[in-house]
Write an enzyme that holds these catalytic residues in place. Structure first.
Site: not given
Ligand code: DLZ
Length: 151
Positions: A57, A59, A87, A89, A114
């Site tokens: 997400s 990106e 975490t 994140h 969104f």
């Molecule tokens: C790293 C990460 C984590 C922990 N969780 C999700 C998530 O639940 N949903 C999602 O769309 N993306 C997640 N990402 C990935 C980040 O969006 C991103 O792709 C990475 O941090 C690389 O920039």
């Protein structure tokens, strides 16, 4: 979909971009299906639905920007699913993608929807991506309605 109604929408003159994240792909795929189904129902031509995948997400705002700048779409739907883990994140990515999408809305001459589920559990996300409550339906219609405002 619960909580919202839409007017009759004719998207036959529109080009709509969909940026979809692969994280939690089993859920984002369902959002994508719902979104495309309503775009076709609103008469958007299949060749005028431009799809782009991103890893996660985070990106999505960049992908939306590129769809507007390079592919000339009238609106973009960003589809992603963030599920709270153990975490930080979730908080960082949710905040960044929310602000990023709003920034693209205001910087470019095209609305960006969104379409990000931010949920505590996978079950909550699945409940919002399936059946009559598939949020992809409402997000697809929102894209058509907003794109027509900008036409
Ligand atoms: C790293 C990460 C984590 C922990 N969780 C999700 C998530 O639940 N949903 C999602 O769309 N993306 C997640 N990402 C990935 C980040 O969006 C991103 O792709 C990475 O941090 C690389 O920039």
């Amino acid at each position: 979909m619960k909580g919202i109604t839409f007017p009759k929408l004719d998207g036959s003159s529109l080009k709509i971009g969909i940026a979809v994240a692969r994280w939690n792909e089993h859920i984002t795929k369902k959002l994508l299906e719902g979104c495309k189904e309503v775009l076709l129902e609103c008469n958007v031509l299949p060749e005028n639905i431009i799809e782009l995948e991103t890893p996660g997400s985070y990106e999505l705002p960049y992908a939306a920007q590129q769809l507007i700048k390079k592919r000339g779409v009238n609106a973009v739907v960003c589809l992603g699913t963030l599920i709270k883990g153990e975490t930080m994140h979730f908080e960082y990515i949710s905040q960044a993608v929310t602000q990023g999408i709003m920034d693209i809305n205001l910087e470019h001459d095209a609305p960006v929807i969104f379409g990000i589920l931010t949920c505590l559990t996978e079950e909550q996300a699945m409940a919002r991506a399936t059946g009559d409550n598939n949020h992809g339906f409402g997000w697809g219609k929102s894209a058509v309605e907003m794109a027509l405002i900008g036409k």
